[in-house]
Design a protein around this motif. Structure first.
Motif, PDB file in Angstrom:
ATOM      1  N   ASN A 160       0.832  -1.183   0.000  1.00 36.17           N
ATOM      2  CA  ASN A 160       0.000   0.000   0.000  1.00 36.17           C
ATOM      3  C   ASN A 160       0.866   1.232   0.000  1.00 36.17           C
ATOM      4  OD1 ASN A 160       0.324   1.060   2.895  1.00 36.17           O
ATOM      5  ND2 ASN A 160      -0.179  -1.108   3.197  1.00 36.17           N
ATOM      6  N   SER A 212       3.114   1.975   3.230  1.00 32.64           N
ATOM      7  CA  SER A 212       4.026   1.010   3.828  1.00 32.64           C
ATOM      8  C   SER A 212       5.457   1.531   3.903  1.00 32.64           C
ATOM      9  CB  SER A 212       3.988  -0.306   3.039  1.00 32.64           C
ATOM     10  OG  SER A 212       4.357  -0.079   1.691  1.00 32.64           O
ATOM     11  N   GLU A 271       0.081  -1.776   9.878  1.00 25.62           N
ATOM     12  CA  GLU A 271       0.162  -1.032   8.621  1.00 25.62           C
ATOM     13  C   GLU A 271      -0.338   0.403   8.749  1.00 25.62           C
ATOM     14  OE1 GLU A 271       1.446  -1.958   5.726  1.00 25.62           O
ATOM     15  OE2 GLU A 271       2.014  -3.945   6.446  1.00 25.62           O
ATOM     16  N   MET A 272      -0.968   0.748   9.873  1.00 25.58           N
ATOM     17  CA  MET A 272      -1.560   2.074  10.025  1.00 25.58           C
ATOM     18  C   MET A 272      -0.800   2.973  10.988  1.00 25.58           C
ATOM     19  SD  MET A 272      -5.609   1.058  10.223  1.00 25.58           S
ATOM     20  CE  MET A 272      -6.116   2.751   9.918  1.00 25.58           C
ATOM     21  N   MET A 310      -9.328  -4.989   8.053  1.00 24.17           N
ATOM     22  CA  MET A 310      -8.106  -4.316   8.480  1.00 24.17           C
ATOM     23  C   MET A 310      -6.980  -4.431   7.456  1.00 24.17           C
ATOM     24  SD  MET A 310      -8.945  -2.730  11.080  1.00 24.17           S
ATOM     25  CE  MET A 310      -7.309  -2.051  11.278  1.00 24.17           C
ATOM     26  N   GLU A 311      -7.217  -5.171   6.374  1.00 23.15           N
ATOM     27  CA  GLU A 311      -6.220  -5.228   5.310  1.00 23.15           C
ATOM     28  C   GLU A 311      -6.453  -4.158   4.252  1.00 23.15           C
ATOM     29  OE1 GLU A 311      -5.060  -8.918   3.874  1.00 23.15           O
ATOM     30  OE2 GLU A 311      -5.080  -9.868   5.839  1.00 23.15           O
ATOM     31  N   THR A 313      -5.974  -1.121   4.081  1.00 27.49           N
ATOM     32  CA  THR A 313      -5.307   0.010   4.722  1.00 27.49           C
ATOM     33  C   THR A 313      -5.497   1.311   3.958  1.00 27.49           C
ATOM     34  OG1 THR A 313      -3.633  -1.585   5.426  1.00 27.49           O
ATOM     35  CG2 THR A 313      -3.147   0.737   5.774  1.00 27.49           C
ATOM     36  N   ASP A 314      -5.338   1.266   2.651  1.00 27.81           N
ATOM     37  CA  ASP A 314      -5.456   2.489   1.860  1.00 27.81           C
ATOM     38  C   ASP A 314      -6.845   3.104   1.995  1.00 27.81           C
ATOM     39  OD1 ASP A 314      -2.860   2.475   0.980  1.00 27.81           O
ATOM     40  OD2 ASP A 314      -3.286   1.440  -0.890  1.00 27.81           O
TER      41      ASP A 314
END
Length: 313
Positions: A33, A36, A82-83, A284-285, A287-288
């Motif tokens: 993403n 990252s 990732e966030m 939750m995957e 992210t974008d």
């Protein structure tokens, strides 16, 4: 010929756990993403003595605080890794591992949304955080709702992903499947491996599984008035192939003041986002998508609600 009898619920449960294992490990690592490459700042870590727990926490960045609450069987990094970097560029990000999860040892107490909400409020007191935005996913979403209900003075804005306020909000297939879960079914999953590495007492795993089963099997019947009473502007997020019925989330959206013709009334404080092609474990995957929606919602200033009596000018 020997006849093999399959239990469709147990079979479905095994497939469900297999998908969780995949989404929690290989899929998350393979995800690419736009955020990252952002470097994660140094973390302040520690254990807060709250309500009989030594709750593990991490703090990143500076600015308006946001508390991130993970889902069942997860750790803070399994849910939010990732966030963290993107959010901490402009905010103070607080993560906590709930009772019996990750580095927070279990105690002789059931795991309930109410207890976890009180733990979050006590952690904020310990960290001298007067008020924060709260973002919770799944179990963490239910906890976030209870923080807003039980400790409204602590919540500036609320983001709730993939959570319910009544058991009927979940598909009946999921409710039937929960009773078939056993500790052994998690063998070789990323969740169990991470637990074995981080938990102060890895032997507590069976107790955690039983407590989380009880949490899900205990009828959830929070009054509609409790949801309606939430004063914090709230964003609800759901996958369109989630374990939660979209009708339930829309119902909660209306209780929070959403579902109006904004062109005439103006935008309500409530927001609703349904992510296409997204399962419960996949929320939750995305992210974008999450980072394109959540910060803009949180960045809108909160205006005080003023009640005007009839005839008052």
């Amino acid at each position: 010929m020997k006849t093999i009898n399959y239990n469709p619920i147990s079979l479905w449960a095994n497939l469900f756990l297999f998908f969780i294992a995949m989404s929690g490990g290989y899929m998350a690592k393979a995800q690419q993403n736009a955020h990252s490459s952002v470097k994660k700042p140094e973390a302040i870590t520690g254990y807060a003595p709250v309500n009989g727990l030594k709750i593990y926490y991490e703090v990143y960045g500076k600015g308006q605080p946001i508390v991130l609450l993970h889902g069942a069987y997860m750790t803070v990094h399994k849910a939010f890794d990732e966030m963290i970097a993107a959010l901490s560029e402009s905010r103070q990000v607080i993560l906590a591992e709930m009772q019996g999860h990750g580095r927070t040892a279990d105690i002789d107490r059931p795991i309930t949304y109410e207890f976890m909400a009180d733990d979050v409020a006590a952690l904020m007191e310990y960290l001298n955080i007067e008020k924060a935005d709260i973002f919770g996913y799944s179990m963490g979403g239910g906890t976030a709702l209870q923080v807003a209900i039980r400790h409204p003075e602590k919540v500036r804005k609320l983001v709730v992903a993939s959570a319910t306020y009544q058991s009927e909000g979940m598909y009946p297939e999921l409710l039937k499947m929960i009773s078939t879960i056993t500790p052994e079914m998690f063998k070789d999953t990323p969740f169990k491996k991470e637990y074995d590495q981080l938990a102060p007492r890895p032997g507590d795993w069976p107790a955690l599984v039983e407590k989380l089963k009880t949490l899900d099997e205990t009828p959830q019947n929070w009054p509609a008035e409790s949801i309606r009473s939430i004063q914090s502007p709230t964003m609800l997020i759901l996958g369109d192939a989630d374990v939660i019925r979209p009708e339930h989330t829309v119902e909660m959206f209306r209780l929070l003041g959403g579902g109006v013709m904004g062109d005439i009334t103006g935008l309500p404080d409530a927001r609703l986002a349904i992510l296409p092609g997204t399962t419960h474990t996949g929320v939750m995957e995305q992210t974008d998508w999450l980072l394109s929606m959540i910060p803009p919602f949180l960045n809108v200033p909160v205006t005080d609600k003023v009640e005007v009596s009839v005839g008052e000018k």
